[in-house]
Design a protein around this motif. Structure first.
Motif, mmCIF file in Angstrom:
data_model
loop_
_atom_site.group_PDB
_atom_site.id
_atom_site.type_symbol
_atom_site.label_atom_id
_atom_site.label_comp_id
_atom_site.label_asym_id
_atom_site.label_seq_id
_atom_site.Cartn_x
_atom_site.Cartn_y
_atom_site.Cartn_z
ATOM 1 N N ASP A 78 0.849 -1.368 0.156
ATOM 2 C CA ASP A 78 -0.267 0.057 0.216
ATOM 3 C C ASP A 78 0.638 1.439 0.261
ATOM 4 N N ILE A 79 2.496 1.293 -0.187
ATOM 5 C CA ILE A 79 2.521 2.427 -0.097
ATOM 6 C C ILE A 79 2.979 2.848 -1.521
ATOM 7 N N GLU A 80 2.885 4.559 -1.636
ATOM 8 C CA GLU A 80 2.793 5.701 -2.599
ATOM 9 C C GLU A 80 4.508 6.064 -3.214
ATOM 10 N N ILE A 81 4.480 6.750 -3.937
ATOM 11 C CA ILE A 81 5.724 7.191 -3.985
ATOM 12 C C ILE A 81 5.955 8.549 -5.079
ATOM 13 N N TYR A 82 6.052 10.137 -4.373
ATOM 14 C CA TYR A 82 5.785 10.858 -4.790
ATOM 15 C C TYR A 82 6.787 11.684 -5.472
ATOM 16 N N TRP A 83 6.908 11.746 -6.100
ATOM 17 C CA TRP A 83 8.252 13.276 -6.972
ATOM 18 C C TRP A 83 7.776 14.341 -6.693
ATOM 19 N N LYS A 84 8.844 15.277 -6.106
ATOM 20 C CA LYS A 84 8.668 16.411 -6.415
ATOM 21 C C LYS A 84 10.394 17.817 -6.741
ATOM 22 N N THR B 7 7.320 23.140 1.094
ATOM 23 C CA THR B 7 6.071 22.860 1.719
ATOM 24 C C THR B 7 4.979 23.225 0.801
ATOM 25 N N THR B 8 5.265 24.021 -0.492
ATOM 26 C CA THR B 8 4.555 24.365 -1.313
ATOM 27 C C THR B 8 4.156 23.342 -1.947
ATOM 28 N N LYS B 9 5.285 22.555 -2.453
ATOM 29 C CA LYS B 9 5.173 21.330 -3.432
ATOM 30 C C LYS B 9 4.240 20.146 -2.537
ATOM 31 N N ILE B 10 4.321 20.037 -0.943
ATOM 32 C CA ILE B 10 4.023 18.937 -0.447
ATOM 33 C C ILE B 10 2.144 19.706 -0.603
ATOM 34 N N LYS B 11 2.089 20.298 -0.062
ATOM 35 C CA LYS B 11 0.807 20.847 -0.215
ATOM 36 C C LYS B 11 0.045 20.703 -1.306
ATOM 37 N N GLU B 12 0.680 20.953 -2.772
ATOM 38 C CA GLU B 12 0.295 20.661 -4.064
ATOM 39 C C GLU B 12 0.104 19.099 -3.710
ATOM 40 N N LEU B 13 1.067 18.216 -3.654
ATOM 41 C CA LEU B 13 0.558 16.580 -3.207
ATOM 42 C C LEU B 13 -0.947 16.607 -2.575
ATOM 43 N N ASP C 112 16.449 20.484 -4.911
ATOM 44 C CA ASP C 112 16.313 19.855 -6.118
ATOM 45 C C ASP C 112 15.191 18.496 -6.559
ATOM 46 N N ILE C 113 15.387 17.976 -5.253
ATOM 47 C CA ILE C 113 14.260 16.337 -5.674
ATOM 48 C C ILE C 113 14.104 16.120 -4.011
ATOM 49 N N PHE C 114 12.456 15.732 -4.191
ATOM 50 C CA PHE C 114 12.467 15.224 -2.669
ATOM 51 C C PHE C 114 11.221 13.863 -2.750
ATOM 52 N N GLY C 115 11.546 12.519 -2.516
ATOM 53 C CA GLY C 115 10.511 11.951 -3.103
ATOM 54 C C GLY C 115 9.499 11.869 -1.131
ATOM 55 N N ILE C 116 7.753 11.514 -1.356
ATOM 56 C CA ILE C 116 6.923 11.555 -0.427
ATOM 57 C C ILE C 116 7.056 9.720 -0.242
ATOM 58 N N ILE C 117 7.395 9.249 0.501
ATOM 59 C CA ILE C 117 6.797 7.927 0.015
ATOM 60 C C ILE C 117 5.764 7.306 1.419
ATOM 61 N N THR C 118 4.307 7.256 1.072
ATOM 62 C CA THR C 118 3.628 6.937 1.992
ATOM 63 C C THR C 118 2.574 5.910 2.048
ATOM 64 N N ASN C 119 2.050 5.367 3.516
ATOM 65 C CA ASN C 119 1.156 4.512 2.588
ATOM 66 C C ASN C 119 -0.917 4.979 3.096
ATOM 67 N N GLY C 120 -0.440 6.280 3.294
ATOM 68 C CA GLY C 120 -2.046 7.506 3.956
ATOM 69 C C GLY C 120 -1.880 7.304 5.395
ATOM 70 N N GLU C 121 -1.260 6.603 6.155
ATOM 71 C CA GLU C 121 -1.106 6.553 7.494
ATOM 72 C C GLU C 121 -0.071 7.952 7.061
ATOM 73 N N VAL D 3 12.744 11.627 1.575
ATOM 74 C CA VAL D 3 14.138 11.624 0.832
ATOM 75 C C VAL D 3 14.657 12.623 -0.058
ATOM 76 N N ILE D 4 15.604 13.619 -0.067
ATOM 77 C CA ILE D 4 15.941 14.362 0.159
ATOM 78 C C ILE D 4 16.963 13.531 -1.153
ATOM 79 N N LEU D 5 16.654 13.911 -2.113
ATOM 80 C CA LEU D 5 18.040 13.787 -3.737
ATOM 81 C C LEU D 5 18.424 15.399 -3.365
ATOM 82 N N GLU D 6 20.402 15.129 -3.206
ATOM 83 C CA GLU D 6 20.351 16.342 -3.676
ATOM 84 C C GLU D 6 21.651 16.063 -5.158
#
Length: 191
Positions: free
Chosen positions: A31-37, A42-48, A72-81, A86-89
């Protein structure tokens, strides 16, 4: 014509996502989703949260309490709860050194992200950074006490992206020296 580092973001994130999802599935976590921005955190998390409310509502409080950081890039790994960041420089330099490592460390500490990777495209780390990361575990495993006495651990690593093979070359530098090491640490957060 040579591409800039931003042009490599999609191939890097696709590769990382495929590896992480495969490792999660191997542990029975489906049930894991990964989103990249890319861009301001904060702006990109609000978009997600708006784009994926079923999986990203758990980030609402975090997004209200976080400082603006341009990543540069960050990934959000989430199961909804719950979620992890993960920050990628990502750099495209002859070699990366302490300045780039310090930048990654600063971003992780300020954002409270537990995981960070410094990635250099087609090149490695400076001899100084290599020596430090190979000999001093404390430079890539930062344990700190937050305001209310809560302990937080940040795990960092260095990898090199090979544009010809479209794969990572692992350096054995840092706590997160491979995607398997990153996967193992992330899986612990969701079991």
């Amino acid at each position: 014509m040579k591409k800039n580092e931003i042009a490599h973001y999609p191939e890097i994130t696709r590769f990382i996502e495929a590896q992480l999802k495969s490792n999660f599935a191997a542990k029975g976590i489906k049930d894991i989703e990964i989103y990249w921005k890319s861009g301001e955190l904060t702006t990109k998390i609000k978009e997600l949260i708006e784009e994926h409310p079923e999986k990203c509502q758990c980030m609402k409080t975090y997004s209200r309490n976080m400082y603006p950081l341009n990543l540069d890039i960050f990934g959000i790994i989430t199961n909804g709860e719950k979620f992890e960041i993960v920050i990628l420089e990502v750099k495209l330099r002859e070699s990366v050194g302490l300045a780039e490592w310090s930048q990654l460390l600063g971003y992780n500490v300020v954002s409270n992200a537990k995981f960070g990777l410094l990635i250099n495209i087609d090149n490695g780390a400076s001899s100084r950074l290599s020596a430090i990361l190979s000999s001093d575990e404390d430079v890539s495993k930062i344990i700190r006490r937050k305001n209310h006495g809560e302990e937080m651990t940040h795990l960092l690593g260095f990898m090199q992206w090979n544009t010809i093979t479209q794969n990572f070359e692992y350096s054995a530098m840092g706590q997160l020296w491979s995607l398997s090491a990153l996967s193992q640490e992330l899986i612990k957060q969701f079991i």
